[in-house]
Write a protein that holds these residues in place. Structure first.
Motif, PDB file in Angstrom:
ATOM      1  N   ARG A  12      -1.951  99.708   8.517  1.00  0.00           N
ATOM      2  CA  ARG A  12      -1.721  99.657   9.949  1.00  0.00           C
ATOM      3  C   ARG A  12      -1.804 100.545  10.920  1.00  0.00           C
ATOM      4  O   ARG A  12      -2.493 100.553  12.757  1.00  0.00           O
ATOM      5  CB  ARG A  12      -0.249  99.635  10.164  1.00  0.00           C
ATOM      6  N   GLN A  16      -4.314  99.463  14.352  1.00  0.00           N
ATOM      7  CA  GLN A  16      -3.990 100.155  15.487  1.00  0.00           C
ATOM      8  C   GLN A  16      -4.863 100.672  16.299  1.00  0.00           C
ATOM      9  O   GLN A  16      -5.346 100.835  17.681  1.00  0.00           O
ATOM     10  CB  GLN A  16      -2.590 101.193  15.847  1.00  0.00           C
ATOM     11  N   GLU A  42      -1.045  90.898  11.371  1.00  0.00           N
ATOM     12  CA  GLU A  42      -0.710  92.431  11.705  1.00  0.00           C
ATOM     13  C   GLU A  42      -0.145  92.990  13.499  1.00  0.00           C
ATOM     14  O   GLU A  42       0.314  93.261  13.765  1.00  0.00           O
ATOM     15  CB  GLU A  42      -1.082  93.360  11.031  1.00  0.00           C
ATOM     16  N   ARG A  45       2.579  91.115  14.606  1.00  0.00           N
ATOM     17  CA  ARG A  45       3.883  91.944  13.941  1.00  0.00           C
ATOM     18  C   ARG A  45       3.972  93.368  14.934  1.00  0.00           C
ATOM     19  O   ARG A  45       4.900  93.899  15.055  1.00  0.00           O
ATOM     20  CB  ARG A  45       3.651  92.576  12.305  1.00  0.00           C
ATOM     21  N   GLY A  46       2.876  93.506  15.490  1.00  0.00           N
ATOM     22  CA  GLY A  46       2.793  95.340  16.092  1.00  0.00           C
ATOM     23  C   GLY A  46       2.757  94.871  17.671  1.00  0.00           C
ATOM     24  O   GLY A  46       2.668  95.890  18.556  1.00  0.00           O
ATOM     25  N   CYS A  59      -0.466  97.673  20.723  1.00  0.00           N
ATOM     26  CA  CYS A  59      -0.081  97.027  18.932  1.00  0.00           C
ATOM     27  C   CYS A  59       0.020  98.128  18.512  1.00  0.00           C
ATOM     28  O   CYS A  59      -0.753  99.094  18.595  1.00  0.00           O
ATOM     29  CB  CYS A  59      -1.424  95.894  17.870  1.00  0.00           C
ATOM     30  N   ALA A  64       5.077  97.635  13.352  1.00  0.00           N
ATOM     31  CA  ALA A  64       4.526  96.789  12.811  1.00  0.00           C
ATOM     32  C   ALA A  64       5.291  97.394  11.457  1.00  0.00           C
ATOM     33  O   ALA A  64       6.389  96.067  10.657  1.00  0.00           O
ATOM     34  CB  ALA A  64       3.497  96.617  13.042  1.00  0.00           C
ATOM     35  N   ARG A  67       9.119  96.286  11.462  1.00  0.00           N
ATOM     36  CA  ARG A  67       9.546  94.916  11.756  1.00  0.00           C
ATOM     37  C   ARG A  67       9.041  94.441   9.652  1.00  0.00           C
ATOM     38  O   ARG A  67       9.912  93.500   9.221  1.00  0.00           O
ATOM     39  CB  ARG A  67       8.915  93.978  12.253  1.00  0.00           C
TER      40      ARG A  67
END
Length: 91
Positions: A12, A16, A42, A45-46, A59, A64, A67
């Protein structure tokens, strides 16, 4: 492409970093050998409400990760619940 796997926190962070460096989602997917839909998931989510200098939505890998951890905690049978005791015929 690989089979279904869960992204790690490091993965992640990589997404990012690449997103902040103005790399397109398709290129991120190619670099990580991941399905494009996983990258978009992803990124979604972020997402937070801030924007990058190029007007893309930000992001945040930490968000993320939070979550996804919350999602994992909601899965499965809750404490104190018992499975249904119905027979094979549903009665």
């Amino acid at each position: 492409m690989t089979s279904y796997i869960s992204r790690t926190y490091e993965g992640r962070r990589t997404i990012q970093r690449l997103w902040e460096d103005d790399v397109q989602a398709k290129e991120i997917a190619d670099k990580l050998d991941a399905p494009l839909s996983s990258i978009y998931s992803e990124l979604r989510r972020g997402q937070d409400v801030s924007r990058l200098p190029n007007q893309r939505l930000c992001c945040n890998a930490d968000l993320a990760q939070l979550r996804i951890q919350q999602s994992f905690e909601r899965r499965g049978r809750k404490a104190g619940e018992s499975p249904d005791r119905k027979g094979a015929d549903g009665a």
